[in-house]
Enzyme design. Structure first.
Site, mmCIF file in Angstrom:
data_model
loop_
_atom_site.group_PDB
_atom_site.id
_atom_site.type_symbol
_atom_site.label_atom_id
_atom_site.label_comp_id
_atom_site.label_asym_id
_atom_site.label_seq_id
_atom_site.Cartn_x
_atom_site.Cartn_y
_atom_site.Cartn_z
ATOM 1 C CB SER A 156 -0.954 -0.030 1.278
ATOM 2 O OG SER A 156 -1.598 1.292 1.348
ATOM 3 C CE1 TYR A 169 -3.734 -1.743 5.578
ATOM 4 C CE2 TYR A 169 -3.406 0.280 5.003
ATOM 5 C CZ TYR A 169 -3.637 -0.985 4.606
ATOM 6 O OH TYR A 169 -3.880 -1.496 3.432
#
Ligand SMILES: NC(=O)c1ccc[n+]([C@@H]2O[C@H](COP(=O)([O-])OP(=O)(O)OC[C@H]3O[C@@H](n4cnc5c(N)ncnc54)[C@H](OP(=O)(O)O)[C@@H]3O)[C@@H](O)[C@H]2O)c1
Length: 265
Positions: A156, A169
């Site tokens: 990501s 995250y």
């Protein structure tokens, strides 16, 4: 692993006159993984689709097989690390070999700015990073010995910097990005292509979870799948999805810390 609906299903075999590329996708029951499975099936891959939710996974396979293509579901939770070697062996035997391995599985929890939640951070590291390492550390030596193969990890843009919104995250994806880079540096010399995919925002269930940010430059899972499939065809190394994020993150990555820590991004 047992799947009463589809246990009799076997992948379409390759023949000398009809060679088929064979791929495993981990996290293929919905979102980007399901869209990529359909795209790769369109491109002629025989697929082993792996996820923890058997109903949704079966549906993706039924849709693909209804088009005359070939996908077989394997139920597996990526945090069950010990079962990975046996699951991989079984799948590779069923497929008759392996050309492409894709790790898409991921989870996210959006914390409040004053929330420090180890339980959720633990889950994100377990699925997003350790699950990928458990699988890829089995696939990598296979491909290294064969001197061929492609490994794709969906990381990501969130792994490019530590931001105020989601430290857990960010960490899971930064770890995955670094792991994939290290494997690329190891394996390129052995003829193995390792691709890091860095999506910005993709309109999946993830963006509908409580606390999710307002979508910005978001693409559909199908658009994301097209760009990932293109990266696989072109044997890329790092691909931002959409490509616009490459330029956004080029700027973000170069903002000095002294300024970045005063920003709300
Ligand atoms: N959507 C975005 O904006 C975005 C942006 C950047 C990066 N990404 C990354 O892209 C990847 C795919 O995300 P997505 O948006 O397509 O999310 P998604 O729709 O939630 O799909 C994720 C898939 O991973 C599966 N999964 C989660 N935990 C698992 C486990 N323990 N074992 C096996 N499978 C598991 C999920 O199954 P369940 O449904 O059972 O949980 C689901 O099928 C993720 O790695 C995500 O971090 C997404």
């Amino acid at each position: 692993m047992e799947n009463p609906v589809t246990d009799t299903l076997k992948p379409a075999p390759a023949t000398p006159l009809q060679p088929r590329r064979r791929a495993i996708l981990i996290g293929a029951a919905q979102g980007i993984g399901a869209a990529l499975a359909k795209k790769l099936a369109d491109e002629g891959y025989t697929l082993a689709l792996v996820d923890r939710n058997p109903e949704r996974l079966n549906k993706v396979c039924v849709d693909i097989n209804a088009n005359g293509q070939s996908a077989v579901p394997y139920q597996h939770d990526v945090t069950d690390y010990e079962s990975v070697p046996a699951t991989l062996c079984r799948i590779v035997a069923d497929l008759g070999g392996l050309d492409l391995f894709v790790y898409v599985a991921g989870v996210i929890h959006f914390p409040a700015l004053d929330e420090y939640n180890f339980e959720q951070d633990h889950k994100m590291v377990e699925v997003n990073l350790l699950g990928a390492m458990a699988w890829i550390s089995q696939v990598a030596p296979m491909f290294q010995n064969a001197k061929r193969g492609q490994i794709v990890g969906v990381s990501s843009v969130a792994g490019d910097r530590g931001r105020i919104g989601n430290p857990g995250y960010n960490t899971s994806k930064a770890g995955l990005t670094t792991y994939l880079e290290a494997l690329r540096n190891r394996l390129t010399r052995h003829g193995v292509n390792v691709i890091t995919i860095k999506p910005g925002m993709v309109k999946t269930e993830m963006l509908t979870l409580p606390g999710a940010p307002r979508p910005m430059f978001a693409v559909t899972p199908e658009q994301a799948a097209n760009e990932i499939a293109r990266a696989i065809r072109k044997r890329k190394q790092v691909t931002y999805v959409s490509g616009l994020w490459r330029w956004i993150m080029l700027v973000i990555r170069h903002i000095p810390s002294v300024i970045f820590r005063r920003m709300s991004f």
